[in-house]
Design a protein around this motif. Structure first.
Motif, PDB file in Angstrom:
ATOM      1  N   LYS A  59      -2.445  20.531  -0.012  1.00 58.37           N
ATOM      2  CA  LYS A  59      -2.719  19.195   1.528  1.00 58.37           C
ATOM      3  C   LYS A  59      -3.117  17.933   0.284  1.00 58.37           C
ATOM      4  O   LYS A  59      -3.114  17.360   0.349  1.00 58.37           O
ATOM      5  CB  LYS A  59      -3.310  19.308   2.280  1.00 58.37           C
ATOM      6  CG  LYS A  59      -2.117  19.887   3.849  1.00 58.37           C
ATOM      7  CD  LYS A  59      -3.097  19.831   4.689  1.00 58.37           C
ATOM      8  CE  LYS A  59      -2.120  20.649   6.098  1.00 58.37           C
ATOM      9  NZ  LYS A  59      -2.387  20.969   6.903  1.00 58.37           N
ATOM     10  N   SER A 119       2.292   9.941   5.528  1.00 61.14           N
ATOM     11  CA  SER A 119       2.794  10.357   5.978  1.00 61.14           C
ATOM     12  C   SER A 119       3.676  10.954   5.348  1.00 61.14           C
ATOM     13  O   SER A 119       3.457  12.927   4.829  1.00 61.14           O
ATOM     14  CB  SER A 119       3.144  10.883   7.366  1.00 61.14           C
ATOM     15  OG  SER A 119       3.823   9.773   7.418  1.00 61.14           O
ATOM     16  N   LEU A 120       4.667  11.263   5.226  1.00 57.37           N
ATOM     17  CA  LEU A 120       5.537  11.742   4.169  1.00 57.37           C
ATOM     18  C   LEU A 120       4.930  12.830   2.740  1.00 57.37           C
ATOM     19  O   LEU A 120       5.109  12.891   1.868  1.00 57.37           O
ATOM     20  CB  LEU A 120       6.668  10.525   3.260  1.00 57.37           C
ATOM     21  CG  LEU A 120       8.034  10.656   4.199  1.00 57.37           C
ATOM     22  CD1 LEU A 120       8.932  10.030   4.113  1.00 57.37           C
ATOM     23  CD2 LEU A 120       8.629  11.915   4.099  1.00 57.37           C
ATOM     24  N   ALA A 134       5.550  -0.610   8.589  1.00 54.86           N
ATOM     25  CA  ALA A 134       6.060   1.165   9.415  1.00 54.86           C
ATOM     26  C   ALA A 134       5.929   2.069   7.784  1.00 54.86           C
ATOM     27  O   ALA A 134       6.270   2.744   7.674  1.00 54.86           O
ATOM     28  CB  ALA A 134       7.275   0.726   9.504  1.00 54.86           C
ATOM     29  N   ILE A 135       6.071   1.077   6.483  1.00 59.81           N
ATOM     30  CA  ILE A 135       6.585   1.478   5.002  1.00 59.81           C
ATOM     31  C   ILE A 135       5.561   2.419   5.446  1.00 59.81           C
ATOM     32  O   ILE A 135       4.835   3.684   4.397  1.00 59.81           O
ATOM     33  CB  ILE A 135       6.562   1.009   4.242  1.00 59.81           C
ATOM     34  CG1 ILE A 135       8.145   0.459   4.592  1.00 59.81           C
ATOM     35  CG2 ILE A 135       6.132   0.865   3.203  1.00 59.81           C
ATOM     36  CD1 ILE A 135       8.508  -0.761   3.616  1.00 59.81           C
ATOM     37  N   ILE A 155       2.451   3.570   7.128  1.00 60.62           N
ATOM     38  CA  ILE A 155       2.529   4.939   7.737  1.00 60.62           C
ATOM     39  C   ILE A 155       3.735   6.026   7.194  1.00 60.62           C
ATOM     40  O   ILE A 155       2.843   7.179   7.580  1.00 60.62           O
ATOM     41  CB  ILE A 155       2.787   4.397   9.216  1.00 60.62           C
ATOM     42  CG1 ILE A 155       1.518   3.263   9.673  1.00 60.62           C
ATOM     43  CG2 ILE A 155       2.506   5.678  10.744  1.00 60.62           C
ATOM     44  CD1 ILE A 155       1.666   3.579  11.722  1.00 60.62           C
ATOM     45  N   LEU A 156       4.720   5.246   6.863  1.00 60.35           N
ATOM     46  CA  LEU A 156       5.711   6.658   6.474  1.00 60.35           C
ATOM     47  C   LEU A 156       5.301   7.036   5.699  1.00 60.35           C
ATOM     48  O   LEU A 156       5.264   8.415   4.951  1.00 60.35           O
ATOM     49  CB  LEU A 156       6.706   6.307   5.878  1.00 60.35           C
ATOM     50  CG  LEU A 156       8.328   6.540   5.879  1.00 60.35           C
ATOM     51  CD1 LEU A 156       8.378   7.633   7.550  1.00 60.35           C
ATOM     52  CD2 LEU A 156       9.919   5.833   5.875  1.00 60.35           C
ATOM     53  N   GLU A 193       3.158  19.281   0.687  1.00 63.99           N
ATOM     54  CA  GLU A 193       2.628  20.267   0.978  1.00 63.99           C
ATOM     55  C   GLU A 193       3.648  21.774   1.169  1.00 63.99           C
ATOM     56  O   GLU A 193       4.027  22.408   0.800  1.00 63.99           O
ATOM     57  CB  GLU A 193       1.736  20.817   2.579  1.00 63.99           C
ATOM     58  CG  GLU A 193       1.316  22.166   3.049  1.00 63.99           C
ATOM     59  CD  GLU A 193       1.103  22.320   4.523  1.00 63.99           C
ATOM     60  OE1 GLU A 193       1.075  23.266   5.227  1.00 63.99           O
ATOM     61  OE2 GLU A 193       1.280  21.424   5.240  1.00 63.99           O
ATOM     62  N   MET A 194       4.981  21.290   0.908  1.00 63.94           N
ATOM     63  CA  MET A 194       6.419  21.609   1.120  1.00 63.94           C
ATOM     64  C   MET A 194       6.846  21.976  -0.393  1.00 63.94           C
ATOM     65  O   MET A 194       6.810  22.954  -0.554  1.00 63.94           O
ATOM     66  CB  MET A 194       7.175  20.485   1.484  1.00 63.94           C
ATOM     67  CG  MET A 194       7.534  20.158   2.738  1.00 63.94           C
ATOM     68  SD  MET A 194       7.416  21.818   4.456  1.00 63.94           S
ATOM     69  CE  MET A 194       9.244  22.300   3.303  1.00 63.94           C
ATOM     70  N   VAL A 233       2.296  13.241   1.984  1.00 64.97           N
ATOM     71  CA  VAL A 233       0.981  14.861   2.583  1.00 64.97           C
ATOM     72  C   VAL A 233       2.199  16.007   2.808  1.00 64.97           C
ATOM     73  O   VAL A 233       2.383  16.694   2.064  1.00 64.97           O
ATOM     74  CB  VAL A 233       0.089  14.399   4.392  1.00 64.97           C
ATOM     75  CG1 VAL A 233      -0.296  15.563   3.923  1.00 64.97           C
ATOM     76  CG2 VAL A 233      -1.029  13.014   3.241  1.00 64.97           C
ATOM     77  N   PHE A 234       2.756  15.213   3.242  1.00 62.67           N
ATOM     78  CA  PHE A 234       4.269  16.106   4.108  1.00 62.67           C
ATOM     79  C   PHE A 234       4.761  16.924   2.698  1.00 62.67           C
ATOM     80  O   PHE A 234       5.192  18.439   2.415  1.00 62.67           O
ATOM     81  CB  PHE A 234       5.122  15.580   4.992  1.00 62.67           C
ATOM     82  CG  PHE A 234       6.372  16.222   4.908  1.00 62.67           C
ATOM     83  CD1 PHE A 234       6.214  17.155   6.365  1.00 62.67           C
ATOM     84  CD2 PHE A 234       7.751  16.255   4.777  1.00 62.67           C
ATOM     85  CE1 PHE A 234       7.244  18.065   6.613  1.00 62.67           C
ATOM     86  CE2 PHE A 234       8.561  17.127   4.964  1.00 62.67           C
ATOM     87  CZ  PHE A 234       8.847  17.957   6.316  1.00 62.67           C
ATOM     88  N   GLU A 257       0.761  -1.437  -0.067  1.00 64.21           N
ATOM     89  CA  GLU A 257      -0.011   0.181  -0.375  1.00 64.21           C
ATOM     90  C   GLU A 257       1.396   0.884   0.044  1.00 64.21           C
ATOM     91  O   GLU A 257       0.765   2.019  -0.642  1.00 64.21           O
ATOM     92  CB  GLU A 257      -0.872   0.139   1.312  1.00 64.21           C
ATOM     93  CG  GLU A 257      -2.145   1.282   1.883  1.00 64.21           C
ATOM     94  CD  GLU A 257      -3.251   0.960   0.302  1.00 64.21           C
ATOM     95  OE1 GLU A 257      -2.979   0.029   0.192  1.00 64.21           O
ATOM     96  OE2 GLU A 257      -3.591   2.006   0.685  1.00 64.21           O
TER      97      GLU A 257
END
Lengths: 351, 305
Positions: free
Chosen positions: B116, B103-104, B96-97, B99-100, B110-111, B106-107, B41
């Protein structure tokens, strides 16, 4: 705790502390990469999370669902199950609590809150019945089935909210719950509510259950080695089924706390992935009920601090979730560090 | 209501099936060497994002495709190191992959783009269009087919040939069944494990590119929407074989395409949305009983020599 507990406590906590430190360093590298001074950013983050009483209240408010959800994941893990469906179970629980909250009128507050909480737990529990049965009857891996149930939960709660209980507004939401169903705020205007006490009580109760009762023991044996458990006369399937349902009930409770305490209604968009973040919380807390408490507090600090940090320095608030994700990646790798230490002590088993 | 085999439904079926079977083949390469990967995913989502990013800067969607493959390689290397070298729980590493990646993306959204929810629109890969429409029988099948779907067919055929008809493929499969026996026959088990995971994840990244610049021309937040997990179900349904996965994903795609074409029937949209996930659960019930995963899946292997 046993007589060796100080050493054991250290052994259990050091990997988590090291993992957090490494993740914070990696986070500092990311902040530096986008051209912001990491020291300033972290100072803003921790001040924003712990600077004064109202900041601390907000941090505890953010930590509350992480405690309950972390316990939900830890409980399933201890029994040998990966409950990735906490998000969906929480959604169903949050809506169930809201429906009971705005449908009944004139009840005494204590009765009304209790009914709502039970409805929430029942909703979350219901959402684990199918994955649980699929696991013990057919052998379907619960990772896939619980994730599928998440999407069904989004759809179902969205449908009920929009087609049955819609309150006109900017977002899809239900009517407000009655006054008598609301959890009391502890330090307004912060949304911190009595749910925090419920969460901490759950952690203590789960600790007692897992480590001080025969049922908890058989659950843990089952998680460590299902085949050994069956040889010892433990009904492995029953344990699996009950554990995932209890895990779902806790996930539902987490949703109920958000509904009855923070939003006082059900909103379709209330979650920012709580149900997945709690996986990281539980892993950081080593799947131990008392370890979940500090882990949840740290995640509350990161989340609350990240939003005030984004106002002070030029770092988006998504930095909080990134740190949380980094912690989990590091923890996954840190198991290795623990094994290395063991190997150094015990020598290689095979030459 | 379209007829059950109209051109529309065929195009839609292939469009839904493409990312599923490419990701499922990537997933089965992981499982064939004994590594569970629930991170499909997140790898797909990252591939989708990087594909748009690269296309945005180069205006060439094929560079976007290459970038998505590179992203898959990178995350595959991470998963391989954590689950093979570090001997961590494969599921934890995969989660872990995921979730990372969530969030990454979306981060970075925005950056880089200051938004968003979604990226700006970029060029997409394009399709065969009506080039083969004149050909009898297969004409409607190839109508408006994405080039990535074609590439996917090629990948399915190649992986099938590799696993079934080459010496290396046989050794590769033995690593997931009985690594100790494979090692005693001189098969470099660890090397094959890394190869399977990293190449497999590269394919999953490619599947992500289809989501953002194949099917559409934009990246939206969380656009993988559970497809990585559905791909896991597809590979179980397809019995850990590339051709099986292709057929399973076509079946999925067809069921969903029928549903989508029924949207006119005043069925609430939420019911339609939940169909793929319910269908996945039902398929799992009927296929899991006699599904045979590679015997050593999820187990750690210690070199004996």
């Amino acid at each position: 705790m046993g007589k060796h507990w100080p050493g054991k406590l250290l052994r259990e906590t050091i990997p988590s502390v090291v993992a957090v430190a490494i993740a914070l360093l990696l986070g500092a590298a990311i902040i530096a990469a986008i051209g912001v001074n990491p020291w300033e950013a972290y100072k803003a983050l921790f001040q924003g999370a712990l600077g004064d009483a109202s900041a601390m209240s907000d941090t505890l408010e953010r930590a509350t669902p992480y405690i309950i959800g972390g316990l939900a994941f830890a409980l399933a893990s201890k029994a040998g199950l990966f409950n990735i469906g906490i998000e969906g179970q929480m959604y169903v629980g949050a809506l169930a609590a809201a429906i009971v909250g705005f449908s009944f009128h004139g009840l005494p507050a204590f009765v009304h809150v209790t009914l709502c909480v039970l409805a929430g737990m029942l909703g979350g529990m219901l959402w684990t019945v199918a994955p649980g049965l699929l696991k013990v009857r057919v052998g379907v891996n619960e990772v896939i089935s619980t994730v599928m149930m998440n999407y069904v939960a989004y759809a179902l709660t969205g449908y009920l909210t929009v087609h049955w209980f819609l309150e006109p507004g900017a977002v899809a939401q239900t009517p407000k719950i009655d006054e008598s169903a609301a959890l009391a705020f502890l330090n307004p205007p912060s949304k911190l509510n009595a749910g925090l006490f419920v969460a901490v009580a759950c952690a203590v109760l789960l600790y007692v259950f897992l480590y001080r009762t025969p049922w908890g023991y058989s659950l843990r044996v089952n998680g460590i080695n299902g085949i050994a458990a069956r040889f010892a006369g433990i009904d492995s399937n029953k344990v699996l089924l009950i554990s995932i349902m209890a895990s779902g009930a806790l996930a539902g409770l987490m949703g109920a706390e958000r509904t009855l305490g923070v939003y006082q209604r059900f909103m379709q968009s209330f979650s920012n992935g709580y149900g997945f973040t709690v996986i990281a919380v539980a892993l950081l807390g080593r799947n131990h009920p008392l370890g979940v408490l500090p882990a949840a507090l740290l995640f509350g600090i990161l989340e609350n601090g990240a939003s005030s940090m984004s106002l002070m320095v030029d770092v988006p608030r998504e930095f909080g979730p990134i740190l949380q994700a980094l912690i989990i990646v590091v923890i996954a790798s840190a198991q290795f560090l623990g094994k290395l230490a063991l190997r150094r002590k015990g020598g290689r088993a095979l030459g | 209501m379209d007829s059950f085999l109209s051109a529309n439904i065929l195009v839609l079926t292939l469009s839904i099936a493409t990312p599923l079977f490419i990701a499922a083949i990537g997933g089965l390469l992981n499982e064939r060497v004994g590594v569970v990967n629930v991170g499909l995913e997140g790898i797909m989502l990252s591939g989708a994002f990087v594909a748009v990013l690269a296309t945005y800067y180069t205006h060439n969607p094929w560079i976007g495709v290459l970038a998505s493959v590179a992203t898959g390689l990178l995350l595959g290397a991470l998963h391989a190191v954590v689950s093979i070298a570090f001997r961590s729980d494969h599921v934890i590493s995969g989660v872990a992959i995921n979730i990372l990646a969530t969030s990454l993306t979306v981060f970075l959204l925005e950056m880089i783009f200051g938004n968003k929810g979604q990226s700006p629109t970029v060029e997409s890969i394009g399709t065969l269009g009506d080039r083969l429409d004149g050909v009898p029988i297969i004409g409607p099948v190839f109508h408006n087919m994405s080039y990535l779907t074609l590439i996917g067919f090629g990948i399915a055929a190649a992986v099938h040939f590799f696993l079934r008809h080459t010496k290396i493929g046989l050794r590769f499969r033995s690593v997931g069944e009985n690594p100790a026996a494979a090692e005693s026959l001189g098969v470099p088990v660890m090397r094959y494990k890394y190869l399977g995971v990293i190449v497999g994840c590269a394919l999953v990244g490619l599947a992500g590119a289809y989501l953002s610049i194949g099917m559409l021309n934009v990246f939206t937040k969380n656009m993988s929407a559970g497809r990585g997990y559905i791909a896991l179900a597809v590979l179980v349904f397809g019995r850990w074989s590339p051709i099986g996965s292709l057929l399973a994903s076509l079946f999925f795609g067809y069921v969903m395409a029928l549903q989508i074409s029924m949207q006119g029937f005043s069925v609430p949209s939420q019911v339609i949305e939940s169909i793929p996930y319910v269908a996945t659960l039902i398929v799992l019930i009927f296929t899991y009983k006699n599904a045979k995963a590679p015997a050593a899946v999820g187990k750690h292997f210690t070199k004996l020599h």
